[in-house]
Design a protein around this motif. Structure first.
Motif, PDB file in Angstrom:
ATOM      1  N   HIS A 167     -36.593  12.798  17.504  1.00  0.00           N
ATOM      2  CA  HIS A 167     -37.462  13.810  18.113  1.00  0.00           C
ATOM      3  C   HIS A 167     -36.941  14.272  19.467  1.00  0.00           C
ATOM      4  O   HIS A 167     -37.212  15.386  19.902  1.00  0.00           O
ATOM      5  N   ARG A 168     -36.162  13.422  20.126  1.00  0.00           N
ATOM      6  CA  ARG A 168     -35.627  13.790  21.440  1.00  0.00           C
ATOM      7  C   ARG A 168     -34.576  14.890  21.338  1.00  0.00           C
ATOM      8  O   ARG A 168     -34.213  15.501  22.339  1.00  0.00           O
ATOM      9  N   LEU A 169     -34.098  15.123  20.147  1.00  0.00           N
ATOM     10  CA  LEU A 169     -33.115  16.178  19.918  1.00  0.00           C
ATOM     11  C   LEU A 169     -33.722  17.383  19.220  1.00  0.00           C
ATOM     12  O   LEU A 169     -33.009  18.335  18.886  1.00  0.00           O
ATOM     13  N   VAL A 202     -19.718  26.050  26.521  1.00  0.00           N
ATOM     14  CA  VAL A 202     -18.958  25.744  27.737  1.00  0.00           C
ATOM     15  C   VAL A 202     -19.902  25.485  28.913  1.00  0.00           C
ATOM     16  O   VAL A 202     -19.653  24.614  29.756  1.00  0.00           O
ATOM     17  N   GLN A 203     -20.989  26.244  28.976  1.00  0.00           N
ATOM     18  CA  GLN A 203     -21.983  25.996  30.013  1.00  0.00           C
ATOM     19  C   GLN A 203     -22.599  24.609  29.840  1.00  0.00           C
ATOM     20  O   GLN A 203     -22.823  23.888  30.823  1.00  0.00           O
ATOM     21  N   GLY A 204     -22.852  24.223  28.589  1.00  0.00           N
ATOM     22  CA  GLY A 204     -23.378  22.883  28.323  1.00  0.00           C
ATOM     23  C   GLY A 204     -22.411  21.798  28.771  1.00  0.00           C
ATOM     24  O   GLY A 204     -22.821  20.756  29.295  1.00  0.00           O
ATOM     25  N   LEU A 205     -21.119  22.028  28.575  1.00  0.00           N
ATOM     26  CA  LEU A 205     -20.115  21.076  29.058  1.00  0.00           C
ATOM     27  C   LEU A 205     -20.173  20.964  30.581  1.00  0.00           C
ATOM     28  O   LEU A 205     -20.125  19.863  31.141  1.00  0.00           O
ATOM     29  N   ARG A 206     -20.271  22.098  31.215  1.00  0.00           N
ATOM     30  CA  ARG A 206     -20.316  22.124  32.685  1.00  0.00           C
ATOM     31  C   ARG A 206     -21.546  21.389  33.222  1.00  0.00           C
ATOM     32  O   ARG A 206     -21.474  20.700  34.244  1.00  0.00           O
ATOM     33  N   GLU A 207     -22.662  21.525  32.497  1.00  0.00           N
ATOM     34  CA  GLU A 207     -23.916  20.905  32.935  1.00  0.00           C
ATOM     35  C   GLU A 207     -24.094  19.493  32.387  1.00  0.00           C
ATOM     36  O   GLU A 207     -25.125  18.858  32.627  1.00  0.00           O
ATOM     37  N   ILE A 255     -25.982  17.009  24.336  1.00  0.00           N
ATOM     38  CA  ILE A 255     -25.720  17.527  22.999  1.00  0.00           C
ATOM     39  C   ILE A 255     -24.256  17.931  22.831  1.00  0.00           C
ATOM     40  O   ILE A 255     -23.758  18.046  21.715  1.00  0.00           O
ATOM     41  N   THR A 256     -23.519  18.131  23.937  1.00  0.00           N
ATOM     42  CA  THR A 256     -22.090  18.445  23.867  1.00  0.00           C
ATOM     43  C   THR A 256     -21.231  17.192  23.799  1.00  0.00           C
ATOM     44  O   THR A 256     -20.007  17.282  23.654  1.00  0.00           O
ATOM     45  N   GLY A 257     -21.862  16.022  23.918  1.00  0.00           N
ATOM     46  CA  GLY A 257     -21.106  14.770  23.924  1.00  0.00           C
ATOM     47  C   GLY A 257     -20.501  14.432  25.265  1.00  0.00           C
ATOM     48  O   GLY A 257     -19.929  13.349  25.435  1.00  0.00           O
ATOM     49  N   ALA A 298     -20.516  23.059  12.261  1.00  0.00           N
ATOM     50  CA  ALA A 298     -19.509  22.005  12.128  1.00  0.00           C
ATOM     51  C   ALA A 298     -18.623  21.932  13.367  1.00  0.00           C
ATOM     52  O   ALA A 298     -18.275  20.839  13.835  1.00  0.00           O
ATOM     53  N   VAL A 299     -18.261  23.076  13.920  1.00  0.00           N
ATOM     54  CA  VAL A 299     -17.448  23.104  15.137  1.00  0.00           C
ATOM     55  C   VAL A 299     -18.203  22.464  16.294  1.00  0.00           C
ATOM     56  O   VAL A 299     -17.659  21.630  17.040  1.00  0.00           O
ATOM     57  N   HIS A 300     -19.469  22.830  16.465  1.00  0.00           N
ATOM     58  CA  HIS A 300     -20.268  22.238  17.535  1.00  0.00           C
ATOM     59  C   HIS A 300     -20.318  20.716  17.401  1.00  0.00           C
ATOM     60  O   HIS A 300     -20.122  19.991  18.388  1.00  0.00           O
TER      61      HIS A 300
END
Length: 213
Positions: free
Chosen positions: A64-66, A95-100, A104-106, A165-167
């Protein structure tokens, strides 16, 4: 003014959070498969019936957290600026998710985030539940593409499967690197480069696959 509906809703939110927090703490300490729903209920000081009222399955205590992320990329496609291609919007969002350091981006090396990730991978029922999550993400994205990008049903479905799949592959690669001791800060440039490469493959339709050896 009668504030009882508001009070009831806040009480529900507190109960939901208490159950979730108790469950995660127990799962991380003892392992997902080693903890029963009855133990979660006892730790949260509620009945087992109450736990199931908020979380229909044991796996939902974790997944549920996701939940917000299941339709996240579909929302990105729907909310993209005018004249912006879906892949462009999705790449920029990732890319913004990676920066932040969005988990979810790992690319998040907070100890608890890493422990939750490992717990999911170690529990087959959670892995299976994440596959359902992935399928839901594909379905939502396909619908968003059909409605906003003027694509046929088949094209939208095929595109959605590849994009999701890429994500997931990018996120898994990042998480695995961090699990082996690499810091998020050190991994960040490589994660961005991998994302750029992955989205370039999507944009090119794999037309150059196999030309270089």
């Amino acid at each position: 003014m009668d504030d009882k509906p508001g009070l009831r809703e806040r009480k529900k939110q507190r109960t939901h959070a208490a159950i979730s927090d108790a469950a995660i703490a127990l799962f991380l300490e003892h392992g997902f498969n080693q903890v029963s729903v009855a133990q979660v209920a006892e730790a949260a000081e509620v009945s087992k019936r109450t736990v199931f009222a908020y979380f229909p399955a044991k796996e939902d205590l974790v997944v549920h957290r996701l939940a917000d992320h299941e339709t996240e990329i579909a929302r990105v496609v729907r909310g993209r600026p005018p004249h912006t291609a879906p892949l462009t919007a999705l790449r920029e969002h990732f890319v913004q998710g990676l920066r932040e350091r969005d988990p979810i981006t790992g690319l998040n090396d907070h100890p608890q985030v890493r422990r939750v990730h490992r717990m999911i991978l170690d529990a087959p029922s959670l892995v299976a539940r994440m596959e359902r999550f992935k399928t839901g993400s594909e379905r939502a994205l396909a619908q968003a593409l059909r409605e906003t990008a003027d694509t046929s049903e088949l094209t939208a479905r095929l595109a959605a499967v590849q994009i999701v799949a890429v994500h997931w592959t990018l996120a898994q690669d990042n998480a695995e690197r961090l699990a082996h001791g690499e810091s998020a800060e050190a991994r960040h440039p490589g994660a961005v480069a991998d994302a750029d490469h992955a989205f370039a493959l999507l944009e090119n339709g794999l037309r150059d696959l196999g030309r270089a050896r």
